[in-house]
Design an enzyme around this catalytic site. Structure first.
Site, PDB file in Angstrom:
ATOM      1  N   HIS A  55       9.858  -2.402   9.914  1.00 19.44           N
ATOM      2  CA  HIS A  55       9.380  -2.331   8.525  1.00 19.44           C
ATOM      3  C   HIS A  55       9.917  -3.525   7.733  1.00 19.44           C
ATOM      4  O   HIS A  55      10.826  -3.393   6.921  1.00 19.44           O
ATOM      5  CB  HIS A  55       9.800  -1.011   7.881  1.00 19.44           C
ATOM      6  CG  HIS A  55       9.030   0.150   8.421  1.00 19.44           C
ATOM      7  ND1 HIS A  55       9.539   1.029   9.354  1.00 19.44           N
ATOM      8  CD2 HIS A  55       7.758   0.557   8.175  1.00 19.44           C
ATOM      9  CE1 HIS A  55       8.622   1.937   9.646  1.00 19.44           C
ATOM     10  NE2 HIS A  55       7.527   1.680   8.951  1.00 19.44           N
ATOM     11  N   HIS A  96       5.405  -7.093   8.906  1.00 20.00           N
ATOM     12  CA  HIS A  96       4.572  -5.886   8.987  1.00 20.00           C
ATOM     13  C   HIS A  96       3.684  -5.796   7.735  1.00 20.00           C
ATOM     14  O   HIS A  96       2.491  -5.498   7.825  1.00 20.00           O
ATOM     15  CB  HIS A  96       5.461  -4.647   9.119  1.00 20.00           C
ATOM     16  CG  HIS A  96       4.741  -3.353   8.893  1.00 20.00           C
ATOM     17  ND1 HIS A  96       3.724  -2.899   9.716  1.00 20.00           N
ATOM     18  CD2 HIS A  96       4.867  -2.402   7.905  1.00 20.00           C
ATOM     19  CE1 HIS A  96       3.269  -1.741   9.261  1.00 20.00           C
ATOM     20  NE2 HIS A  96       3.938  -1.419   8.165  1.00 20.00           N
ATOM     21  N   HIS A 115       3.166  -2.036   0.511  1.00 22.67           N
ATOM     22  CA  HIS A 115       3.225  -0.616   0.894  1.00 22.67           C
ATOM     23  C   HIS A 115       4.535  -0.180   1.550  1.00 22.67           C
ATOM     24  O   HIS A 115       4.805   1.016   1.618  1.00 22.67           O
ATOM     25  CB  HIS A 115       2.048  -0.267   1.813  1.00 22.67           C
ATOM     26  CG  HIS A 115       2.321  -0.564   3.252  1.00 22.67           C
ATOM     27  ND1 HIS A 115       2.241  -1.830   3.767  1.00 22.67           N
ATOM     28  CD2 HIS A 115       2.712   0.239   4.271  1.00 22.67           C
ATOM     29  CE1 HIS A 115       2.573  -1.796   5.049  1.00 22.67           C
ATOM     30  NE2 HIS A 115       2.860  -0.558   5.396  1.00 22.67           N
ATOM     31  N   ASP A 116       5.368  -1.113   2.016  1.00 21.64           N
ATOM     32  CA  ASP A 116       6.653  -0.725   2.610  1.00 21.64           C
ATOM     33  C   ASP A 116       7.823  -1.445   1.929  1.00 21.64           C
ATOM     34  O   ASP A 116       8.908  -1.571   2.514  1.00 21.64           O
ATOM     35  CB  ASP A 116       6.671  -1.031   4.114  1.00 21.64           C
ATOM     36  CG  ASP A 116       6.112   0.124   4.934  1.00 21.64           C
ATOM     37  OD1 ASP A 116       6.231   1.274   4.480  1.00 21.64           O
ATOM     38  OD2 ASP A 116       5.538  -0.131   6.012  1.00 21.64           O
ATOM     39  N   ASP A 164      -2.129   0.525   8.430  1.00 22.44           N
ATOM     40  CA  ASP A 164      -0.691   0.738   8.654  1.00 22.44           C
ATOM     41  C   ASP A 164      -0.412   1.241  10.080  1.00 22.44           C
ATOM     42  O   ASP A 164       0.674   1.023  10.603  1.00 22.44           O
ATOM     43  CB  ASP A 164      -0.183   1.748   7.613  1.00 22.44           C
ATOM     44  CG  ASP A 164       1.324   1.759   7.477  1.00 22.44           C
ATOM     45  OD1 ASP A 164       1.959   0.736   7.829  1.00 22.44           O
ATOM     46  OD2 ASP A 164       1.875   2.775   7.022  1.00 22.44           O
TER      47      ASP A 164
HETATM   48 ZN   LIG Z   1       3.873   0.338   7.007  1.00 22.79          ZN
END
Ligand SMILES: [Zn+2]
Length: 613
Positions: A355, A359, A397-398, A509
């Protein structure tokens, strides 16, 4: 409380400041545009007024008027010539016939004025002040013609005035001849697009809000240049990339236009401008070369892209997307603000095995693959704001991911779990932090210049998409989406659009098993390294060891077969349900699964050799 679409829609319905205005009162009662009434002070035309406007502007009426103007010019020429050539008695004999003809023509001009006044209203019709003079000349000419016909013995004074008016009628003819120009316009105002452009131009004239005027200019530009569905821009020194981009953007069935030399030159100049725009963003040349060819390719190598720009792949990819989709204009923001923002986002990604910023870059890029190559932009009729939301959601998103799962954070009573009440802990945390980055530093606030309603829509959409990446809701959300796709009232470009956008980000994802095996294998090793580090922590803390997190029992190959069968394949089967262009890529899952199946035995032996004491 989470923002909900129905809530915001409800609020806008209740807002007394907003009134709904029909755009096209003739047919489309279903399409409504919301315009604040206090800003709008324009006359709305009735159906019959619009019909008459269309009729007056029609080609046949315009040609008839031009014909009449020509006839009137000849008539005046004849009158002047005969007056010179004939003696008074001879002239008087023919002049009454000519006067009757002139009377007929003038009556038609008068009728034209009345019809115009009825269709547009006095204020709009006489917006061109010269038309008042035209009307006066016509009315006085009419008066003199009637006077002539009633009593041919005119005094000398009247004769002088008549001569003056004959001169003025020539002026009128010159004015009328300008109708020729209108014909040129009308020949292209036959399409709905032109009608919309005309409507927008009229709307712009009566608006006070500068931002709305800019928006209207933008709409007119896009419609006028036929760029409503154009997503990308072209590379000039890479013919292969150009052809490829053309193909992906315009569809394979489009007939190739034959361009004139002038058009080719214009196109080349345009392309030079486009390249220059990308180069201005300081994206490393080698990355730019790859992105021109592969920006929406499923098989792009995210590790190589990141390496090519010294570990700043995420920032450069997002800058590329902003330029490619005209998002600088949508956000009314300079590239340096966007660069600054994504630099901050990138810095917030920790150096986890999985993560991490690569990514994030990979998910944003996969989102773009589904948007562009799999044609979700067309199927969902995404506007540039929607495109921006999906790509930004993919990139953030992460953000700040600690390399630990929600389960670990909850079980270890981590502060994040306490803050977000154990509910989608990380998925709440990521967007929250990313909006704080923007609002915490004006220099990197990409949202700053958005109108409030646009910002609300963008914020809501991004948050929903990031929340959709919580695997805890995977099965239930997928079931609902599948049932929506099967429903007779499924609207990928309407009420179901946000749900599908959520799935675009969620599926991106979990998309590693859909990629080439070489890339997929690297991701698998990385994600299990991260899981196993968590398992070690859980073991140390005496917490239950999470699924897939025990390095002594997790068979990497078996885990991937299960992941493909129970998570990725159902997800992409759902994607296939609304993106048929995804079909050729779907078989990758079975190919990759077969490879892992062959390796199950190998990993079993590996595990046997590393069993803990
Ligand atoms: Zn992710």
């Amino acid at each position: 409380m989470l923002p909900s679409r129905s809530d915001s829609q409800q609020r806008s319905l209740e807002n007394p400041d907003k009134q709904t205005m029909r755009v096209d009162s003739t047919k489309r009662t279903d399409k409504l545009i919301e315009v604040p009434r206090k800003k709008l002070n324009m006359r709305l035309y009735t159906e019959s007024e619009q019909k008459i406007q269309d009729y007056v502007n029609s080609k046949i009426v315009t040609i008839s008027i031009i014909g009449l103007v020509g006839a009137y010019a000849i008539l005046i020429f004849i009158i002047v010539a005969l007056e010179e050539l004939l003696d008074e008695t001879e002239f008087n004999n023919v002049s009454s016939i000519l006067s009757w003809i002139e009377l007929g023509i003038l009556i038609v001009f008068i009728l034209e004025i009345f019809v115009g006044l009825y269709a547009w209203g006095i204020k709009k019709y006489y917006k061109d002040k010269w038309l008042i003079l035209d009307t006066l000349i016509i009315l006085l000419s009419l008066f003199f013609v009637i006077f002539e016909l009633a009593d041919q013995k005119t005094s000398n004074v009247i004769k002088v005035i008549q001569a003056v008016f004959r001169f003025l009628r020539i002026f009128l003819l010159i004015r009328k001849a300008q109708t020729f120009r209108r014909l040129a316009t009308i020949s292209t105002i036959s399409t709905p697009a032109e009608k919309i452009v005309r409507f927008l131009a009229e709307l712009k004239e009566v608006l006070e809000d500068e931002n709305m005027k800019l928006d209207i200019d933008y709409c007119i530009d896009k419609i006028g240049n036929n760029q409503l569905y154009q997503m990308g821009k072209l590379d000039e020194d890479n013919a292969e990339a150009m052809a490829w981009l053309n193909q992906s953007q315009q569809g394979k069935t489009e007939v190739k236009r034959i361009l004139t030399n002038e058009q080719q030159q214009q196109q080349q100049q345009q392309q030079k401008k486009v390249i220059a725009n990308f180069q201005k963003l300081n994206i490393p040349k080698r990355l730019l070369d790859i992105l021109f060819k592969q920006h929406d390719d499923l098989y792009i190598d995210p590790f190589e892209c990141d390496k090519l720009c010294g570990g700043e792949g995420l920032v450069n990819l997002m800058l590329f997307f902003f330029e490619n989709y005209n998002l600088f204009d949508v956000f009314l923001i300079k590239p340096k603000v966007v660069r600054g923002y994504f630099e901050e986002v990138m810095k917030g990604y920790l150096d986890n095995p999985y993560h991490n910023k690569v990514h994030a870059q990979d998910v944003a890029q996969t989102c773009n693959f589904l948007l562009s190559k799999c044609k979700f932009i067309e199927i969902g009729q995404l506007d540039e704001q929607d495109i921006a939301c999906v790509l930004i959601a993919g990139a953030i998103h992460d953000y700040g991911h600690p390399g630990l799962t929600n389960a670990f954070l909850i079980n270890s009573r981590n502060e994040l779990a306490l803050t977000y009440n154990d509910q989608s802990v990380l998925e709440m945390f990521h967007p929250s932090q990313c909006f704080k980055i923007a609002w915490g530093n004006q220099k990197v606030n990409i949202f700053e210049n958005l109108q409030f309603h646009k910002y609300r829509r963008i914020r809501e959409s991004i948050i929903l998409m990031v929340l959709s990446t919580d695997m805890a809701h995977h099965a239930s959300e997928l079931a609902v989406t599948n049932s929506r796709i099967a429903a007779p009232d499924f609207e990928p470009n309407g009420k179901d659009k946000q749900r599908l956008m959520d799935l675009i980000v969620h599926s991106s994802d979990v998309s590693n098993p859909t990629k080439s095996y070489e890339i997929y294998k690297q991701w698998t090793e990385k994600v299990l390294t991260e899981f196993w580090q968590q398992g070690d922590k859980e073991r140390d803390l005496g917490l239950p060891i999470s699924y897939l997190c025990n390095r002594y029992t997790t068979n990497m190959a078996e885990a991937q077969v299960g992941f493909i069968d129970y998570v990725v394949k159902p997800t992409f089967a759902c994607v296939l349900g609304f993106l048929p262009a995804y079909e050729p890529f779907f078989q990758n899952l079975d190919k990759n699964k077969a490879k892992w199946q062959e390796l199950i035995e190998y990993y079993k032996q590996q595990l046997a050799s590393i069993q803990p004491k």
